[in-house]
Design a protein around this motif. Sequence first.
Motif, PDB file in Angstrom:
ATOM      1  N   ASP A 134       0.830  -1.204   0.000  1.00 24.67           N
ATOM      2  CA  ASP A 134       0.000   0.000   0.000  1.00 24.67           C
ATOM      3  C   ASP A 134       0.868   1.260   0.000  1.00 24.67           C
ATOM      4  OD1 ASP A 134      -2.379  -1.477   0.056  1.00 24.67           O
ATOM      5  OD2 ASP A 134      -2.243  -1.688   2.230  1.00 24.67           O
ATOM      6  N   ARG A 135       1.951   1.206   0.784  1.00 30.98           N
ATOM      7  CA  ARG A 135       2.849   2.367   0.824  1.00 30.98           C
ATOM      8  C   ARG A 135       3.523   2.574  -0.535  1.00 30.98           C
ATOM      9  NH1 ARG A 135       4.622  -0.175   5.842  1.00 30.98           N
ATOM     10  NH2 ARG A 135       3.583   0.802   7.617  1.00 30.98           N
ATOM     11  N   ASP A 179       2.326   1.605  -3.442  1.00 35.87           N
ATOM     12  CA  ASP A 179       1.315   2.048  -4.399  1.00 35.87           C
ATOM     13  C   ASP A 179       1.002   3.529  -4.249  1.00 35.87           C
ATOM     14  OD1 ASP A 179       1.059  -0.324  -5.705  1.00 35.87           O
ATOM     15  OD2 ASP A 179      -0.672  -1.019  -4.548  1.00 35.87           O
ATOM     16  N   SER A 180       1.091   4.036  -3.023  1.00 36.25           N
ATOM     17  CA  SER A 180       0.798   5.455  -2.815  1.00 36.25           C
ATOM     18  C   SER A 180       1.779   6.338  -3.576  1.00 36.25           C
ATOM     19  CB  SER A 180       0.853   5.788  -1.321  1.00 36.25           C
ATOM     20  OG  SER A 180       2.185   5.654  -0.823  1.00 36.25           O
ATOM     21  N   SER A 189       0.678   7.172  -7.865  1.00 34.28           N
ATOM     22  CA  SER A 189       0.176   8.491  -7.488  1.00 34.28           C
ATOM     23  C   SER A 189      -0.045   9.359  -8.724  1.00 34.28           C
ATOM     24  CB  SER A 189       1.153   9.192  -6.544  1.00 34.28           C
ATOM     25  OG  SER A 189       2.270   9.694  -7.256  1.00 34.28           O
TER      26      SER A 189
END
Length: 715
Positions: A277-278, A280-281, A285
């Motif tokens: 998740d980190r 992907d952020s 983005s």
Amino acid sequence: MKRTFRIALAGNPNAGKTTIFNHLTGAHQHVGNYPGVTVERKSGHCRLGELELEIIDLPGIYSLTSATAEERIAAEELQSGEIDLILDIVDSANLQRHLYLTTQLAELQLPLLLVFNMADDARKLGFKFNYDQLERFFGAPIVKTIGAQGIGIDRLKLTVSKMLRGELVLPPARFTYGVEADRMIQDLAEQLHTALPTLPITPRYYAIKLLEHDREIVARPEFAPLLPAAEEFRRQLTERLGVDMETFLADQRYGIISGACREAVKRTLNQRIQISDRLDSVLTSRYFGLPIFLMIMFLVFLFTFQCADPFIGLIEQLFESLANAIRAHWPESAAPIFRSLLVDGIIGGVGSVLVFLPNILFLFLAIAFLEGTGYMSRAAYVMDGVMHKFGLHGKSFIPMLLGFGCSVPAVMATRTIESERDRLTTIMVIPLMSCSARLPIYALIIPAFFVEKYQALVMWIIYLIGVVLALVLARLLKSTLFKGGDEVFVMELPPYRLPTFKSLCIHMWERTAMYLHKAGTLILAASIILFLISTYPIKTELATDYAGETQRIEQSTLAPEAKAEQLATLEAAQKAELLEYSVAGRIGRGLEVVLRPIGFDWRVSSALIGAFAAKELFVSQLGILYSVGDADEESMPLRTALRENYTPLQGFCIMLFCLVTMPCLATVAVVRRETNSWKLTLLQALGLLVLAWLCAFVVYQLGSFLQLGTQLLGA
């Protein structure tokens, strides 16, 4: 007892199905296409004791609704009545999403074995499963595996063996969809059993499919008598439930899955943001996603060309050494035509294509790595918004980008696009991406006609024209030939993983083998044909006594370097005279009438014929016609000859024409294979040829009208 069994591997994309398939079959695999479609068919063989297994790797699917070609093919295989066991590969770290397909597979009432793959990921996420409960719920044994590490494969083989021997049998699952729906499913199933007693699958499965109005099942003629009853049941249920049956049954299945997971799945860790998740952020983005993607693709191309370059040199030396060895041991006086056919036609033609093999190999190694890590799905997500404006899916961007390296692997890479319309549209426009084979043409013409400060600008303009034409043509095709409503696809973002070396090698070899197959078949035949039309008829009365001139130069007192240069020029002049007299030269003369309005003479026309096999041959063919010996893109004599015979405007039109036309015969071959249609292949080739002529015509005529022929950034 039966000794030969057919096993189907089913599962969602990114569940690790291919890894399990590779572990079970090893090298005993066969890859092809299903008849009439471009979906890949994989099958393999495995032996467990005295049991012989044929394992069919079904396409990755999310359901059996027959909405896509992959789902239709998977459903047909499973309904064939020839499957003895289904191995359902699920990602145990994403259980609820993957079990939707499991509920539909269970409805088939065929022996089912659940493979809970990626057990290590599930453990890291804190999942704990009550396997006994889940086995009873789905009516199927469960085996844990970590496919990437080969863990659990022996246990899987043992369980498969027990099930096929009848030593492990669980009562089949029987899901309930509510009192009203269950009653109507039962009524319709009884009608099916009475009307069609020899159905290969349980009538209940077909009853559910008829109520769902599955378009493939509804279209089958044997079910036509049951359609009125099914439609009446659908109408009644829709009225009572207030929702259509497709939505209702999907909701019920998700409810079944939710209930099963609530009872049998626990999570020992608190919900938290995972590393993926980190990542992907940042990687997906709005601001950093595209620059990061472009940087990664730059590194991919850098890796490809840097690593491939030494091997390309070795392959060139290998073919050159082979040709020289044949020349040395085969006297020119003995069957000279067959000697030339072997050396110049077969070895030269196939060698000119195989020289790109290292590029293909390293490019697909890099792509396989990015796919295996899960990044390619993020790249498609990042580009989806841009591509939708031109009627394409985000996944179309990757093959189009690969087209700048080589059109052959780019066309093959379209297999990741689920929509058939998007996939075919992407294939049709990929040749407009300026591949590396066109670089020798640009490298010859741009320095010949344009001063150094404008050379980079001209190169950039050529590449930009290709991109713009591709996007405009894609929009046009989606509005005409491939017209239809936009299909919405869920772009799954799988967790990041480190792919295994074995899986990378398998993916790389599969694609490389396809390329080698083309080089050994169609391209070989085309090389022979091009050699023949460039050789025959042989001119017997030459304008110059080349043998006498050769003897005179050899007996002269010139320095060895000067002798070699004059002999090379004389040999090139002889080749040019023979080529002009050949079928290819005569075709070039004939094409001059059609190509004169775009600024081409017969020499350019003749060189384009040879370039059809491979674009880089355009330069060497032009060198022969201008009698400058063995020419390449850095040949100063050839650049001088071009400057003396053409204007910068004509040079630009030559590049433009070579940009827009089909890049090479290998691309034609792979387009035919991937579209499974000669009609589309010929339409693409002829369409790009006409488009190339029109573009060059507009530029040449407009440039001539504005008197740009001698002013266009000339040196």
